[in-house]
Design a protein around this motif. Structure first.
Motif, mmCIF file in Angstrom:
data_model
loop_
_atom_site.group_PDB
_atom_site.id
_atom_site.type_symbol
_atom_site.label_atom_id
_atom_site.label_comp_id
_atom_site.label_asym_id
_atom_site.label_seq_id
_atom_site.Cartn_x
_atom_site.Cartn_y
_atom_site.Cartn_z
ATOM 1 N N ILE A 136 3.598 16.512 3.061
ATOM 2 C CA ILE A 136 4.144 16.219 4.401
ATOM 3 C C ILE A 136 5.112 15.078 4.159
ATOM 4 N N LYS A 137 6.206 15.406 3.498
ATOM 5 C CA LYS A 137 6.988 14.338 2.886
ATOM 6 C C LYS A 137 7.697 13.427 3.880
ATOM 7 N N GLU A 138 7.841 13.864 5.133
ATOM 8 C CA GLU A 138 8.413 12.944 6.128
ATOM 9 C C GLU A 138 7.415 11.835 6.468
ATOM 10 N N VAL A 139 6.165 12.091 6.224
ATOM 11 C CA VAL A 139 5.104 11.165 6.641
ATOM 12 C C VAL A 139 4.666 10.239 5.514
ATOM 13 N N CYS A 140 4.489 10.787 4.340
ATOM 14 C CA CYS A 140 4.015 9.973 3.206
ATOM 15 C C CYS A 140 4.334 10.676 1.893
ATOM 16 N N GLU A 141 4.073 9.964 0.811
ATOM 17 C CA GLU A 141 4.307 10.547 -0.510
ATOM 18 C C GLU A 141 3.345 11.712 -0.751
ATOM 19 N N THR A 142 3.770 12.615 -1.584
ATOM 20 C CA THR A 142 2.873 13.676 -2.033
ATOM 21 C C THR A 142 2.053 13.123 -3.202
ATOM 22 N N ARG B 99 0.934 4.394 -11.587
ATOM 23 C CA ARG B 99 1.960 3.344 -11.640
ATOM 24 C C ARG B 99 1.821 2.388 -10.444
ATOM 25 N N HIS B 100 1.570 2.970 -9.268
ATOM 26 C CA HIS B 100 1.367 2.126 -8.077
ATOM 27 C C HIS B 100 0.201 1.161 -8.312
ATOM 28 N N LEU B 101 -0.898 1.699 -8.834
ATOM 29 C CA LEU B 101 -2.086 0.853 -9.059
ATOM 30 C C LEU B 101 -1.761 -0.257 -10.054
ATOM 31 N N GLN B 102 -1.042 0.128 -11.112
ATOM 32 C CA GLN B 102 -0.693 -0.872 -12.132
ATOM 33 C C GLN B 102 0.208 -1.964 -11.560
ATOM 34 N N LYS B 103 1.007 -1.591 -10.556
ATOM 35 C CA LYS B 103 1.888 -2.586 -9.927
ATOM 36 C C LYS B 103 1.157 -3.381 -8.845
ATOM 37 N N GLY B 104 -0.139 -3.169 -8.723
ATOM 38 C CA GLY B 104 -0.943 -3.965 -7.789
ATOM 39 C C GLY B 104 -1.004 -3.405 -6.378
ATOM 40 N N ARG B 105 -0.470 -2.193 -6.200
ATOM 41 C CA ARG B 105 -0.515 -1.612 -4.857
ATOM 42 C C ARG B 105 -1.842 -0.895 -4.644
ATOM 43 N N VAL B 106 -2.302 -0.944 -3.399
ATOM 44 C CA VAL B 106 -3.453 -0.114 -3.038
ATOM 45 C C VAL B 106 -2.912 1.294 -2.823
ATOM 46 N N THR C 221 0.837 -1.206 0.000
ATOM 47 C CA THR C 221 0.000 0.000 0.000
ATOM 48 C C THR C 221 0.870 1.253 0.000
ATOM 49 N N ARG C 222 0.435 2.250 -0.724
ATOM 50 C CA ARG C 222 1.117 3.539 -0.701
ATOM 51 C C ARG C 222 0.132 4.607 -0.269
ATOM 52 N N VAL C 223 0.596 5.499 0.611
ATOM 53 C CA VAL C 223 -0.236 6.639 1.006
ATOM 54 C C VAL C 223 0.281 7.873 0.291
ATOM 55 N N ARG D 186 0.523 10.663 -11.869
ATOM 56 C CA ARG D 186 1.152 9.614 -12.687
ATOM 57 C C ARG D 186 1.790 8.527 -11.812
ATOM 58 N N ARG D 187 2.263 8.939 -10.646
ATOM 59 C CA ARG D 187 2.866 7.965 -9.746
ATOM 60 C C ARG D 187 1.781 7.069 -9.148
ATOM 61 N N ALA D 188 0.649 7.679 -8.838
ATOM 62 C CA ALA D 188 -0.482 6.899 -8.297
ATOM 63 C C ALA D 188 -0.892 5.820 -9.296
HETATM 64 P P1 GTP Z 1 8.618 1.961 -7.367
HETATM 65 O O1 GTP Z 1 9.010 3.245 -7.995
HETATM 66 O O2 GTP Z 1 7.676 1.184 -8.179
HETATM 67 O O3 GTP Z 1 9.742 1.133 -6.851
HETATM 68 O O4 GTP Z 1 7.689 2.411 -6.124
HETATM 69 P P2 GTP Z 1 8.019 2.481 -4.602
HETATM 70 O O5 GTP Z 1 6.899 3.276 -4.011
HETATM 71 O O6 GTP Z 1 8.241 1.160 -3.957
HETATM 72 O O7 GTP Z 1 9.379 3.224 -4.592
HETATM 73 P P3 GTP Z 1 9.909 4.488 -3.881
HETATM 74 O O8 GTP Z 1 11.364 4.283 -3.800
HETATM 75 O O9 GTP Z 1 9.357 5.711 -4.526
HETATM 76 O O10 GTP Z 1 9.267 4.407 -2.415
HETATM 77 C C1 GTP Z 1 9.714 3.511 -1.444
HETATM 78 C C2 GTP Z 1 8.912 3.764 -0.181
HETATM 79 O O11 GTP Z 1 9.104 5.110 0.262
HETATM 80 C C3 GTP Z 1 7.410 3.598 -0.369
HETATM 81 O O12 GTP Z 1 6.845 3.050 0.807
HETATM 82 C C4 GTP Z 1 6.921 5.007 -0.564
HETATM 83 O O13 GTP Z 1 5.574 5.190 -0.147
HETATM 84 C C5 GTP Z 1 7.864 5.788 0.318
HETATM 85 N N1 GTP Z 1 8.043 7.150 -0.196
HETATM 86 C C6 GTP Z 1 8.287 7.543 -1.448
HETATM 87 N N2 GTP Z 1 8.337 8.887 -1.533
HETATM 88 C C7 GTP Z 1 8.131 9.354 -0.294
HETATM 89 C C8 GTP Z 1 8.057 10.669 0.288
HETATM 90 O O14 GTP Z 1 8.192 11.706 -0.353
HETATM 91 N N3 GTP Z 1 7.814 10.720 1.626
HETATM 92 C C9 GTP Z 1 7.635 9.603 2.386
HETATM 93 N N4 GTP Z 1 7.401 9.764 3.679
HETATM 94 N N5 GTP Z 1 7.704 8.377 1.876
HETATM 95 C C10 GTP Z 1 7.936 8.243 0.564
#
Ligand code: GTP
Length: 235
Positions: free
Chosen positions: A104-110, A118-125, A96-98, A114-116
């Protein structure tokens, strides 16, 4: 069968009987329901409200907290819920990706569209948090917006009730559940499916909204498969 869906859960649903906070049993229940979808190869996006922690409108009612600040507080609440849901999903092995609409990049992805995808296509929620990133918009509107962006086949509004009724079933014993209604029906004042902004956005993009009971085991999967699940559909 639908390939990509967006499921909207209310924050209150996570609270269980307490009405406040996060109930781990409910988190686990939802995670198992999502697991059923993943096993069928369905791509799943999730939006969760924040009402179990704070509601922007109510927080501002006393006049001390401004509505805009209240709404930002609500957005942060949805991030808390998203992280809890991510933990519950990953606990049972669902990647799962949030993403957050406010950075709030220390907490989760922004949120990056397009990244969302790709995550879905890779089977991630993918859990889309922080609403639309703007005050004055609900998480229902965020759900429709993200669903339109990711080209989901439908939005499922997972609720505590079986569907949409012609009048409030708590007040009227003769209330009838509507199986299907138009966007214009859903915009009528007494029909509370979602707020008008959300419905209008769905209507403009011909995105079906399914309202269903999230507590009936297997219901989400049944509905997506087009089987006889308990639900109402706005289309
Ligand atoms: P791929 O590009 O398919 O490998 O996707 P991925 O999400 O596994 O790779 P990435 O290296 O981007 O992320 C690895 C982990 O770090 C995942 O759990 C992401 O959710 C997390 N992550 C990525 N970007 C950020 C960010 O800006 N902030 C935080 N807090 N986590 C991030």
């Amino acid at each position: 069968m639908s390939k990509r869906v967006l499921v909207k859960f209310s924050g209150e649903a996570l609270a269980g009987g307490e009405g406040f906070g996060i109930d781990s049993e409910i988190l686990s229940f939802i995670a198992q329901e999502i697991e059923l979808l993943k096993k069928e190869g369905i791509e799943v996006g999730i939006v969760i409200g924040g009402g179990n922690i704070i509601r922007g409108v109510s927080a501002s009612e006393a006049g001390v907290i401004k509505r805009t600040s209240g709404d930002y507080m609500g957005m942060l609440a949805t991030v808390i819920n998203a992280i809890a849901m991510q933990e519950a999903l990953e606990h049972i092995g669902i990647d799962t990706r949030v993403q957050s609409a406010v950075e709030i990049k220390e907490v989760c992805e922004t949120y990056i569209y397009r990244r969302a995808i790709r995550h879905l296509q890779k089977g991630r929620v993918v859990i889309f948090s922080a609403g639309t990133g703007n005050p004055y918009f609900t998480t229902d509107t965020a759900a429709i917006l993200r669903a339109v962006e990711i080209e989901a086949d439908m939005v499922i509004k997972a609720t505590k009730v079986d569907g949409v009724y012609d009048k409030d079933p708590k007040k009227y014993s003769d209330a009838v559940m509507l199986q299907e209604l138009s966007y214009d029906d859903a915009l009528k004042d007494h029909i509370k499916v979602m707020d008008d902004t959300a419905i209008a956005l769905a209507k403009d993009n011909r995105l079906p909204i399914v309202v269903c009971n999230m507590f009936k085991r297997g219901n989400l999967l049944k509905i997506i498969k087009g089987q006889d699940g308990y639900c109402s559909i706005v289309k």
